[in-house]
Motif scaffolding. Structure first.
Motif, PDB file in Angstrom:
ATOM      1  N   SER A  47     -25.121  84.501  57.148  1.00 45.23           N
ATOM      2  CA  SER A  47     -25.088  84.508  55.685  1.00 45.23           C
ATOM      3  C   SER A  47     -24.294  85.718  55.188  1.00 45.23           C
ATOM      4  O   SER A  47     -24.852  86.659  54.608  1.00 45.23           O
ATOM      5  CB  SER A  47     -26.513  84.535  55.130  1.00 45.23           C
ATOM      6  OG  SER A  47     -26.519  84.454  53.727  1.00 45.23           O
ATOM      7  N   THR A  49     -22.200  86.204  52.732  1.00 43.98           N
ATOM      8  CA  THR A  49     -22.065  86.462  51.296  1.00 43.98           C
ATOM      9  C   THR A  49     -23.370  86.921  50.649  1.00 43.98           C
ATOM     10  O   THR A  49     -23.372  87.335  49.493  1.00 43.98           O
ATOM     11  CB  THR A  49     -21.580  85.188  50.570  1.00 43.98           C
ATOM     12  OG1 THR A  49     -22.537  84.133  50.777  1.00 43.98           O
ATOM     13  CG2 THR A  49     -20.217  84.753  51.110  1.00 43.98           C
ATOM     14  N   THR A  50     -24.464  86.834  51.401  1.00 44.86           N
ATOM     15  CA  THR A  50     -25.769  87.202  50.838  1.00 44.86           C
ATOM     16  C   THR A  50     -26.411  88.378  51.552  1.00 44.86           C
ATOM     17  O   THR A  50     -26.900  89.319  50.912  1.00 44.86           O
ATOM     18  CB  THR A  50     -26.733  85.997  50.895  1.00 44.86           C
ATOM     19  OG1 THR A  50     -26.108  84.870  50.285  1.00 44.86           O
ATOM     20  CG2 THR A  50     -28.029  86.316  50.168  1.00 44.86           C
ATOM     21  N   PHE A  51     -26.392  88.351  52.886  1.00 44.30           N
ATOM     22  CA  PHE A  51     -27.098  89.386  53.637  1.00 44.30           C
ATOM     23  C   PHE A  51     -26.370  90.720  53.592  1.00 44.30           C
ATOM     24  O   PHE A  51     -26.977  91.750  53.320  1.00 44.30           O
ATOM     25  CB  PHE A  51     -27.277  88.935  55.092  1.00 44.30           C
ATOM     26  CG  PHE A  51     -28.078  89.915  55.915  1.00 44.30           C
ATOM     27  CD1 PHE A  51     -29.459  89.951  55.824  1.00 44.30           C
ATOM     28  CD2 PHE A  51     -27.450  90.820  56.761  1.00 44.30           C
ATOM     29  CE1 PHE A  51     -30.205  90.866  56.557  1.00 44.30           C
ATOM     30  CE2 PHE A  51     -28.178  91.729  57.499  1.00 44.30           C
ATOM     31  CZ  PHE A  51     -29.563  91.759  57.393  1.00 44.30           C
ATOM     32  N   THR A  53     -24.667  92.394  51.594  1.00 46.04           N
ATOM     33  CA  THR A  53     -24.291  92.845  50.257  1.00 46.04           C
ATOM     34  C   THR A  53     -24.977  94.165  49.953  1.00 46.04           C
ATOM     35  O   THR A  53     -26.024  94.483  50.523  1.00 46.04           O
ATOM     36  CB  THR A  53     -24.707  91.808  49.194  1.00 46.04           C
ATOM     37  OG1 THR A  53     -26.142  91.656  49.217  1.00 46.04           O
ATOM     38  CG2 THR A  53     -24.045  90.456  49.473  1.00 46.04           C
ATOM     39  N   ASN A  56     -28.600  93.665  48.788  1.00 44.68           N
ATOM     40  CA  ASN A  56     -29.594  93.365  49.808  1.00 44.68           C
ATOM     41  C   ASN A  56     -29.891  94.595  50.661  1.00 44.68           C
ATOM     42  O   ASN A  56     -31.044  94.844  51.015  1.00 44.68           O
ATOM     43  CB  ASN A  56     -29.110  92.221  50.703  1.00 44.68           C
ATOM     44  CG  ASN A  56     -30.187  91.745  51.650  1.00 44.68           C
ATOM     45  OD1 ASN A  56     -31.301  91.456  51.253  1.00 44.68           O
ATOM     46  ND2 ASN A  56     -29.858  91.690  52.936  1.00 44.68           N
ATOM     47  N   SER A 303     -35.975  90.271  55.688  1.00 43.22           N
ATOM     48  CA  SER A 303     -34.930  89.955  54.720  1.00 43.22           C
ATOM     49  C   SER A 303     -34.034  88.833  55.228  1.00 43.22           C
ATOM     50  O   SER A 303     -33.714  87.887  54.493  1.00 43.22           O
ATOM     51  CB  SER A 303     -34.092  91.208  54.436  1.00 43.22           C
ATOM     52  OG  SER A 303     -32.998  90.907  53.594  1.00 43.22           O
ATOM     53  N   ILE A 307     -33.434  84.974  53.696  1.00 47.33           N
ATOM     54  CA  ILE A 307     -32.113  84.579  53.226  1.00 47.33           C
ATOM     55  C   ILE A 307     -31.614  83.305  53.897  1.00 47.33           C
ATOM     56  O   ILE A 307     -31.033  82.422  53.252  1.00 47.33           O
ATOM     57  CB  ILE A 307     -31.107  85.735  53.439  1.00 47.33           C
ATOM     58  CG1 ILE A 307     -31.379  86.841  52.412  1.00 47.33           C
ATOM     59  CG2 ILE A 307     -29.663  85.246  53.323  1.00 47.33           C
ATOM     60  CD1 ILE A 307     -30.558  88.096  52.618  1.00 47.33           C
TER      61      ILE A 307
END
Length: 345
Positions: A47, A49-51, A53, A56, A303, A307
């Protein structure tokens, strides 16, 4: 002619006899750091684009802040081959006393918040001194002492509140410490970092830290050369309690409420993190850096699982497996060090 050995000399003797142990004691911190890097890389690929960042990563830092404060004291305790199961309950009862007092005062400013801070730290310190006295003076095993005080502290918190959380932390505490940021970094994380740095300096650069290692390496030898082992143990457990009390006020700031039912696994998570990071449950070895590395593993797993849509319950499974592996490595490391001593002598 007889010679007198000083406490400093016993530390040097322990270090020279354990030269092989000294060469390998950092290996667990290194490989567990590698494990952490691999975990981050895997979640980053799954992930990206999400993790990976800034938001996050900031959330992960904020989530481990309270555990980090507790882990500082726990590192000292476990290095002495002790254990403190009561830190989660001490955090709770300290925050309850502070919150109840601040609620009675009715203020929302720094004056009320500082009174709460002092009370929380004092309550934690008192519990730590009690633990230390029972372990060092009454000679009750640390596991039994802290298991008992875990129950007593939580029970007192429930009696005071009737089992209901107090939701009236001063706004200044929540806004400034709980949600405040400096250069984009959560204020609570900066406070935790300061505690970790100070704890690391005390552990690795002061006589208090050296005596902590000496007690964990060989308590009998430490007593024979004049180290006041009982007094040091009381101080070490007092430190753990004090930091649990400080964590209590940080918890109030972060959540805006006491967390009576939310700290049941805090002690086990902190102990697991410290041991995973290379602090030996047999005593005498450990580092603040390793404890912090070990601390991030459960936080990153939690986390990452959220996600990518995996049940967060798998975090508990993964942390347990890593904990068993860490203890297995520690046992083999100590066996190798013992064989090295046998060869050298």
């Amino acid at each position: 002619m007889t010679t007198t050995t000083t406490p400093a000399q016993v530390i040097e003797t322990t270090a020279s006899h354990g030269s092989l142990a000294e060469r390998v004691k950092g290996l667990q911190s290194v490989w567990i750091l590698g494990v952490l890097v691999v975990i981050v890389a895997v979640f980053g690929v799954l992930s990206p684009t999400t993790f990976l960042t800034a938001g996050n990563m900031t959330n992960i830092m904020q989530n481990v802040s309270i555990w980090a404060v507790l882990a500082v004291g726990m590192t000292f305790v476990i290095i002495t081959s002790g254990i403190d199961l009561s830190v989660g309950s001490v955090l709770v009862v300290s925050s309850v006393v502070a919150a109840k007092t601040m609620e009675a005062l009715g203020g929302q400013g720094w004056g009320t918040a500082l009174i709460g801070l002092v009370l929380s730290v004092v309550v934690g310190l008192a519990w730590g001194i009690l633990n230390g006295f029972l372990v060092a003076r009454a000679k009750v095993p640390p596991l039994i002492v802290t298991l008992g005080t875990l129950s007593v502290a939580l029970g007192i918190a429930q009696i005071i509140t009737g089992g209901l959380d107090i939701r009236s932390a001063p706004d200044v505490l929540v806004d400034t410490i709980g949600y405040g940021r400096l250069a984009g970094i959560p204020a609570i994380s900066l406070i935790a970092l300061a505690v970790v740095v100070i704890g690391g300096i005390v552990l690795h650069k002061t006589r208090f830290g050296r005596y902590t290692y000496a007690i964990g390496s060989n308590e009998i030898s430490a007593r024979r050369v004049g180290i006041s082992v009982d007094r040091k143990l009381v101080q070490i457990y007092a430190l753990s309690g004090l930091l649990a009390g400080f964590a209590g006020i940080l918890s109030l700031a972060q959540f805006g409420t006491t967390t009576i039912a939310g700290q049941s696994l805090t002690n086990l998570n902190v102990i697991a993190a410290v041991v995973i990071g290379g602090t030996s449950i047999f005593g005498g070895q450990g580092s603040m850096f390793g404890s912090m590395v070990g601390l991030f593993i459960p936080a990153v797993l939690q986390s990452g699982f959220v996600i990518i849509g995996v049940s967060p319950y798998w975090q508990t499974v993964a942390v347990g497996a890593i904990l068993i592996a860490a203890v297995y490595v520690d046992q083999h490391r100590r066996a190798a060090a013992s064989r090295g001593k046998g060869v050298s002598t």
